[in-house]
Design an enzyme around this catalytic site. Sequence first.
Site, PDB file in Angstrom:
ATOM      1  N   ASN A  71       1.100  -1.368  -0.936  1.00 30.35           N
ATOM      2  CA  ASN A  71      -0.278  -0.019   0.046  1.00 30.35           C
ATOM      3  C   ASN A  71       1.079   1.116   0.097  1.00 30.35           C
ATOM      4  O   ASN A  71       1.841   1.068   0.882  1.00 30.35           O
ATOM      5  CB  ASN A  71      -1.374   0.239   1.063  1.00 30.35           C
ATOM      6  CG  ASN A  71      -0.393   0.551   2.603  1.00 30.35           C
ATOM      7  OD1 ASN A  71      -0.037   1.690   2.808  1.00 30.35           O
ATOM      8  ND2 ASN A  71       0.875  -0.610   3.046  1.00 30.35           N
ATOM      9  N   PHE A  82       7.095   3.751  14.265  1.00 26.29           N
ATOM     10  CA  PHE A  82       8.446   3.920  13.751  1.00 26.29           C
ATOM     11  C   PHE A  82       8.380   3.099  12.265  1.00 26.29           C
ATOM     12  O   PHE A  82       9.733   2.663  11.633  1.00 26.29           O
ATOM     13  CB  PHE A  82       9.311   3.693  14.312  1.00 26.29           C
ATOM     14  CG  PHE A  82       8.951   5.001  15.651  1.00 26.29           C
ATOM     15  CD1 PHE A  82       8.422   6.335  15.466  1.00 26.29           C
ATOM     16  CD2 PHE A  82       9.635   4.702  17.485  1.00 26.29           C
ATOM     17  CE1 PHE A  82       8.375   7.160  16.595  1.00 26.29           C
ATOM     18  CE2 PHE A  82       9.679   5.604  17.717  1.00 26.29           C
ATOM     19  CZ  PHE A  82       8.948   6.266  17.984  1.00 26.29           C
ATOM     20  N   CYS A 127       6.207   3.195   8.925  1.00 25.33           N
ATOM     21  CA  CYS A 127       5.648   3.431   7.308  1.00 25.33           C
ATOM     22  C   CYS A 127       6.918   4.139   6.299  1.00 25.33           C
ATOM     23  O   CYS A 127       7.810   4.652   6.606  1.00 25.33           O
ATOM     24  CB  CYS A 127       5.060   4.374   7.907  1.00 25.33           C
ATOM     25  SG  CYS A 127       3.752   4.641   6.272  1.00 25.33           S
ATOM     26  N   ASN A 150       6.478  -3.820  10.715  1.00 24.21           N
ATOM     27  CA  ASN A 150       6.070  -2.998   9.545  1.00 24.21           C
ATOM     28  C   ASN A 150       5.935  -3.700   9.141  1.00 24.21           C
ATOM     29  O   ASN A 150       6.594  -4.400   7.820  1.00 24.21           O
ATOM     30  CB  ASN A 150       6.284  -1.713  10.245  1.00 24.21           C
ATOM     31  CG  ASN A 150       4.897  -1.153   9.463  1.00 24.21           C
ATOM     32  OD1 ASN A 150       4.969  -0.814   8.378  1.00 24.21           O
ATOM     33  ND2 ASN A 150       4.853   0.291  10.787  1.00 24.21           N
ATOM     34  N   CYS A 178       5.379 -38.322 -11.595  1.00 24.92           N
ATOM     35  CA  CYS A 178       5.121 -36.548 -12.767  1.00 24.92           C
ATOM     36  C   CYS A 178       6.700 -36.651 -12.678  1.00 24.92           C
ATOM     37  O   CYS A 178       7.671 -35.778 -13.506  1.00 24.92           O
ATOM     38  CB  CYS A 178       4.672 -35.602 -11.439  1.00 24.92           C
ATOM     39  SG  CYS A 178       6.109 -35.794 -10.451  1.00 24.92           S
ATOM     40  N   CYS A 192      13.945 -32.643  -3.385  1.00 30.13           N
ATOM     41  CA  CYS A 192      12.995 -33.300  -3.820  1.00 30.13           C
ATOM     42  C   CYS A 192      11.092 -33.710  -3.442  1.00 30.13           C
ATOM     43  O   CYS A 192      10.221 -33.931  -3.693  1.00 30.13           O
ATOM     44  CB  CYS A 192      13.631 -35.649  -4.161  1.00 30.13           C
ATOM     45  SG  CYS A 192      13.966 -35.916  -2.057  1.00 30.13           S
ATOM     46  N   CYS A 215       7.238 -32.606  -4.308  1.00 28.85           N
ATOM     47  CA  CYS A 215       7.323 -33.471  -4.343  1.00 28.85           C
ATOM     48  C   CYS A 215       5.410 -33.553  -3.918  1.00 28.85           C
ATOM     49  O   CYS A 215       5.275 -33.237  -3.169  1.00 28.85           O
ATOM     50  CB  CYS A 215       7.636 -34.934  -4.481  1.00 28.85           C
ATOM     51  SG  CYS A 215       6.306 -36.472  -3.743  1.00 28.85           S
TER      52      CYS A 215
END
Lengths: 443, 464
Positions: free
Chosen positions: B73, B132, B134, B199, B344, B381, B385
């Site tokens: 933001n 303290f 932002c 923060n 797979c 691995c 998986c």
Amino acid sequence: MAEYSPPTTEQEFQVNFAQLKPRMNRTEAMLESSRCLFCFDAPCIQACPSGIDIPQFIRQINTGNVTGAARTIYEANYFGNACGKVCPTEVLCEGACVYNLQDVKPIEIGRLQSFATRAQMDSGEALFGPGTPTGRRVAVIGAGPAGISCACELRALGHEVDVFEAKAQPSGLTVYGVAPYKITNEETLAEMAYLQGQFGYTVHYNAPIASRADVQKLEADYDAVFLGIGLGSTSTLGLPGEDRVGCVGAVEFIEQLRQQHHAVAVGRRVVVLGGGNTAMDAASESARMGAEHVTLAYRRSKSDMGAYDFEYDLAKGVGVEGLFNVAPVEITGNGKVEGVRFVRTATTGGQVQPVPGSEFVVPCDMVIKATGQSKQTVFLGLIEGLQLDAKGRIILDSRTGQTTNPRYFAAGDAGNGGAEVVNAATEAKVTARGIHEYLMSLK
Amino acid sequence: MPDLSINFAGIKSPNPFWLASAPPTNSGYQVMKAFDAGWGGAVWKTLGVPVVNVSSRYGGVNYRDKRLIGFNNIELISDRPLSDNLREIEEVKKRFPHHAVIASLMVQSRQEWHDIVRASQDAGADGLELNFGCPHGMCERGMGSAVGQEPNVLRTIVEWVMEVATVPVIVKLTPNISDITEPALAARQGGANAISLINTIQSIVGVDLDQFSPYPIVDGQGTNGGYCGPAVKPIALNMVKNCAQHPGVQLPISGIGGIENWRDAVEHILLGASSVQVCTAAMHFGFGIIREMTSGLEQYMREKGFQTINDMVGRALPNVKHWEELNLHYKVTASINEQKCIGCQLCYTACEDGAHQAIRLNEGTRVPEIIDENCVGCNLCSLVCPVEECITMERRDDGTRHETWQQRTLAGNIPSEFEDERAGGRHHWVPEPAAALGKEKHKTLPGKARQFETVPASPQIVSE
């Protein structure tokens, strides 16, 4: 028992024949493509006759590169959109998906494939184009999956191509022979238009090649001829009463249905003869057309049927009833079909034998024969030196598709005896390479 | 029945879940709604100097089908009049006397701090949180992370606040610093009663590929914002742990960062937090997620036999060591459960390309095979998986030997050159480089009809 009312309008028809694999929206495609594991040497690719790099195109969809996904698909298979909808994915790519082994729903590969190709078609943006002209000309007989695929590939290789089609529309089986709930005419024809727009081959419609003179003209005008003629009409059973009104071939019935939709008349009580996928389609379609009672009659047991399980389930799901171990002996009626006389059968040592004294009649007002298609042997007899095998299939070199007459090449149903759209499209693409090899070797 | 209530540095709350100072705590309406839904406390959206916001203000990071796994933001502190906020704090406290209402504050001068601290206390705030942290907009004006990144300034301001504070004071730390314990120590030295962290992290969450602008876009342009959401939890956990383990800090910690469910909260608590603050999850899913959080926490406590939150605080800390304190003799190798394997082969490619070439493929099966002697037990691995419990790491040493790098160093038993028998590389198997060539050529040709020679037969349409 009828689940569907007979459709009287196009709208009602569309409701009864709602698409089994409807188009995905972007959210759905994102969710579904996110599930793909991107397997190494993926089993789905191995299971696809056209060898599309499936994990690649799914990942491309997932990253927003839908055009790239369509390119991946079309590079392997010109019938990308159609195959996404009409392929028996349950036994091909999706059947091979490793999720099956975890009892997790496999990735909906077919729908994802159609999602990407459809978006590409809608954009109208060409992915490929004709190659540098070689000055060679090829005649393609038949605008079905084989013929069109061959034409596309030959154009990509720079040859001039004229396609001769006996019917009024391209794409063969895809527009004339596939059940309407698998793909719509609009969708099929849109893909055909998209391909033709890119590659620029010419299609001559209502232009059957039927006589020795026609064949000779092609031979005079073209450097090579590709036979993408598919199979013929429904073979006759040789039963008494087979000519009664209301006894039709499945191929002809489905073709009529695809073209005329709700205008097609279907009996109230329908008997479908056969145990293959076409029989399942015809039965399912009859039920969706509002037939009150549809019976699927097969001369062996349920487990012996050639149809895929999911196709039988689909038919059962719309109320079709199976009647097994019965063989038709007569189509009864007075001018019109009134019933089918069956005899019960027993299978001993692989041989189907009638059980004496077990005859009975199933009353009906329509019989659909899904008992195989004839080979186009009469037409093929017009071509000098063209050899067929004992089953009436064209003998060809599996690498090049070349027939025993070196100027003729073939692929699809006429060569393999009848398989999926994806097989025809792939074999024809391979054959186009064979034709290219041949043309470039000509002095 | 476990007791979820807490006493955090003197601030009491019916459960440890507080809403962090952010848009969800912008008004009395929201805070009352949240308390009504079950939240234990709320840190009011920061009160301070007059500001002006832009639109848009939020950017998201989506991962595959998941939305907002990261979030940022560029919104500033509360832009509502101070008097309105104070009046609403008072109203909320009247209605919810036993819930925690903490006023987040951010101003500049000593006098401003004194005034706002007094005003907040008069309104009934149970505690104060000094913002303290932002990292956008406010720091350019000498506040927020600009303060949080200067331990001396931070300490001075805390001292100003403590001159007039009569309720507990929490210092909220910025992660935009190399060592989080420095501002934590400064907060302690300034007399703070607790710290909260983290923060948001200074970030660009993405770039619009068409507009060539970072998100969020303001009239075709953008700026760096503050990053939060599930993606930041690992960073937050490490910083919480660092503060909790530091012998000089010794302050209650309110854990913030990527808490979306009870498990995230428990992780923060096990690493030393004694209250937790939530924002992004509430912005994404609404206040209703509190039901899952409290019930999950309660169930966990029941299963583990914890009576109070305090019983859990910092329980994982003794097991968080420095690398040189880990046992060098502990050995695991991968093991594939053939019954569970779905073929797979993700483990194969991961090990081939991303690890130690310790998995091979065999003809006739898609189940890969671990080459025990090549496996270094790295875990890759088992992480790739997709099947639960299919690849497990099995212990191979007999458990009798325990030696750490630290012990070796002390014993003078460490290698100084790679040729040394005791050096790791000598025992690390690697294939010849040339063996790599040709391996990437798939058995399938991407995008092309696979085998031109023989078109594979497919099931035939059977018709009689």
